[in-house]
Design a protein around this motif. Structure first.
Motif, PDB file in Angstrom:
ATOM      1  N   SER A 168       0.802  -1.228   0.000  1.00  0.00           N
ATOM      2  CA  SER A 168       0.000   0.000   0.000  1.00  0.00           C
ATOM      3  C   SER A 168       0.834   1.278   0.000  1.00  0.00           C
ATOM      4  O   SER A 168       2.040   1.260   0.260  1.00  0.00           O
ATOM      5  CB  SER A 168      -0.910   0.012   1.238  1.00  0.00           C
ATOM      6  OG  SER A 168      -0.111   0.112   2.419  1.00  0.00           O
ATOM      7  N   THR A 204       0.977   2.362  -7.325  1.00  0.00           N
ATOM      8  CA  THR A 204       1.187   2.711  -5.916  1.00  0.00           C
ATOM      9  C   THR A 204       2.545   3.368  -5.721  1.00  0.00           C
ATOM     10  O   THR A 204       2.661   4.401  -5.042  1.00  0.00           O
ATOM     11  CB  THR A 204       1.080   1.445  -5.048  1.00  0.00           C
ATOM     12  OG1 THR A 204      -0.193   0.828  -5.263  1.00  0.00           O
ATOM     13  CG2 THR A 204       1.232   1.769  -3.567  1.00  0.00           C
ATOM     14  N   VAL A 272      -2.836   1.443  -4.429  1.00  0.00           N
ATOM     15  CA  VAL A 272      -3.412   0.580  -3.394  1.00  0.00           C
ATOM     16  C   VAL A 272      -3.279   1.264  -2.042  1.00  0.00           C
ATOM     17  O   VAL A 272      -2.223   1.843  -1.740  1.00  0.00           O
ATOM     18  CB  VAL A 272      -2.683  -0.778  -3.371  1.00  0.00           C
ATOM     19  CG1 VAL A 272      -3.188  -1.648  -2.228  1.00  0.00           C
ATOM     20  CG2 VAL A 272      -2.835  -1.485  -4.710  1.00  0.00           C
ATOM     21  N   ASP A 274      -4.202   0.864   2.374  1.00  0.00           N
ATOM     22  CA  ASP A 274      -4.369  -0.178   3.384  1.00  0.00           C
ATOM     23  C   ASP A 274      -5.787  -0.738   3.418  1.00  0.00           C
ATOM     24  O   ASP A 274      -5.988  -1.953   3.560  1.00  0.00           O
ATOM     25  CB  ASP A 274      -4.026   0.384   4.770  1.00  0.00           C
ATOM     26  CG  ASP A 274      -2.530   0.325   5.079  1.00  0.00           C
ATOM     27  OD1 ASP A 274      -1.794  -0.377   4.356  1.00  0.00           O
ATOM     28  OD2 ASP A 274      -2.103   0.986   6.046  1.00  0.00           O
ATOM     29  N   ALA A 275      -6.773   0.139   3.307  1.00  0.00           N
ATOM     30  CA  ALA A 275      -8.168  -0.282   3.475  1.00  0.00           C
ATOM     31  C   ALA A 275      -8.618  -1.288   2.426  1.00  0.00           C
ATOM     32  O   ALA A 275      -9.523  -2.092   2.680  1.00  0.00           O
ATOM     33  CB  ALA A 275      -9.082   0.939   3.462  1.00  0.00           C
ATOM     34  N   SER A 276      -7.996  -1.253   1.244  1.00  0.00           N
ATOM     35  CA  SER A 276      -8.429  -2.149   0.165  1.00  0.00           C
ATOM     36  C   SER A 276      -7.343  -3.118  -0.290  1.00  0.00           C
ATOM     37  O   SER A 276      -7.540  -3.857  -1.254  1.00  0.00           O
ATOM     38  CB  SER A 276      -8.892  -1.312  -1.040  1.00  0.00           C
ATOM     39  OG  SER A 276      -7.831  -0.484  -1.512  1.00  0.00           O
ATOM     40  N   ALA A 277      -6.214  -3.127   0.402  1.00  0.00           N
ATOM     41  CA  ALA A 277      -5.081  -3.949  -0.036  1.00  0.00           C
ATOM     42  C   ALA A 277      -5.379  -5.436   0.097  1.00  0.00           C
ATOM     43  O   ALA A 277      -6.055  -5.877   1.039  1.00  0.00           O
ATOM     44  CB  ALA A 277      -3.841  -3.604   0.780  1.00  0.00           C
ATOM     45  N   VAL A 278      -4.873  -6.209  -0.855  1.00  0.00           N
ATOM     46  CA  VAL A 278      -4.965  -7.664  -0.806  1.00  0.00           C
ATOM     47  C   VAL A 278      -3.575  -8.232  -1.099  1.00  0.00           C
ATOM     48  O   VAL A 278      -2.726  -7.571  -1.695  1.00  0.00           O
ATOM     49  CB  VAL A 278      -5.990  -8.223  -1.824  1.00  0.00           C
ATOM     50  CG1 VAL A 278      -7.392  -7.742  -1.493  1.00  0.00           C
ATOM     51  CG2 VAL A 278      -5.608  -7.837  -3.241  1.00  0.00           C
TER      52      VAL A 278
END
Length: 289
Positions: A168, A204, A272, A274-278
């Motif tokens: 992220s 990112t 990217v 943190d809230a949507s990171a995979v």
């Protein structure tokens, strides 16, 4: 005692060392072509290759490309402050110590059992300035003083996937904080078609660094197969011409993308957070056959 252990290894050169570690089953497999060289595998996935007699030898293509970045971030032989996120068998830390004596290095490797195994079976040069911390990569990065590092190298995989929290913009904010002005960040990324993860990681990095370069096998860049790509980023222009020459002359030639071509490659991917990171995608089983 270390000498007797080395002698035992020489007498039984075909014997792999197999031991459970925090991340799975570790295997240290001897290289039949190099007397004191070993490959580290975790659950069957190759992680590192180390030649104790020649630590400047890099066998894996992605490690060779990271080696090019290490070579080019400063004049030859100049000592560096380096942070390694992900340790494996400490291949790149050994490489820096061999090619840039008097460098000071911090290795962050979460798997404490793996660290103990590698230290025991493939000991580091006691004269090398290498400190190893067995904590999460982002936690360890947070402990690096502001502006300390000339180079931050990220090569972190858990179950052959890069953890989400290391993909992220917030993670890269920590990288930037730890880097000296003009320092370099380099990451080993893994992806396959349709390359959504790789494109997102480039976007990112572009949100935090003005200068980027990507090195990969052309077939990976064309989305033909799963593989590794090395991303380098900095506030200052990167040595793309020399990086291109070195990558092209490797045993498995790589291609370097930068500038407008790299921007176009992202295909509109967004950074990217943190809230949507995979996590990065898992490699297909065929990769390790």
């Amino acid at each position: 005692m270390a000498k007797s252990r080395n002698n035992r290894r020489e007498r039984d050169a075909d014997a792999a060392v197999v031991e459970p570690v925090d991340g799975g089953l570790a295997q240290l497999v001897p290289d039949r072509d190099r007397a004191r060289a070993w490959t580290l595998l975790i659950d069957g996935a190759p992680q590192s290759h180390v030649d104790l007699e020649d630590p400047a030898y890099l066998s894996f293509e992605y490690q060779r490309r990271l080696g090019h970045v290490i070579d080019l971030v400063a004049p030859p032989g100049k000592p560096l402050h380096v942070v390694h996120l992900g340790g494996g068998a400490f291949t790149l830390a050994r490489y820096v110590a061999a090619t840039r004596p008097r460098s000071t290095q911090q290795v962050v490797e979460r798997d404490a059992a793996l660290v103990q195994l590698v230290r025991r079976e493939l000991p580091l040069d006691p004269g090398a300035r290498i400190r190893v911390r067995s904590v999460d990569a982002r936690e360890g990065l947070a402990k690096v003083p502001d502006g300390w590092a000339d180079l931050v190298l990220a090569d972190v995989f858990s179950g052959a996937r890069t953890p989400a929290h290391l993909t992220s913009t917030e993670f890269l904010d920590e990288v930037r904080r730890a880097l000296k002005p003009g320092g370099t960040y380099a990451a080993n990324l893994a992806d396959g078609p349709p390359l959504a993860h790789l494109r997102g990681q480039i976007a990112t990095a572009a949100a935090r660094f003005p200068e980027l370069a990507l090195v990969a096998d052309p077939t990976v860049l064309r989305g033909k197969r799963f593989g590794n790509a090395v991303l380098a980023a900095s506030d200052l222009p990167l040595p793309t011409a020399e990086l291109t020459r070195r990558a092209a002359s490797d045993p498995h030639p790589g291609r370097v993308e930068h500038g407008r071509a790299l921007t176009d490659f992202t295909g509109g991917a967004v950074p990217v957070v943190d809230a949507s990171a995979v996590a990065s995608p898992a490699p297909p089983p065929s990769v390790f056959r």
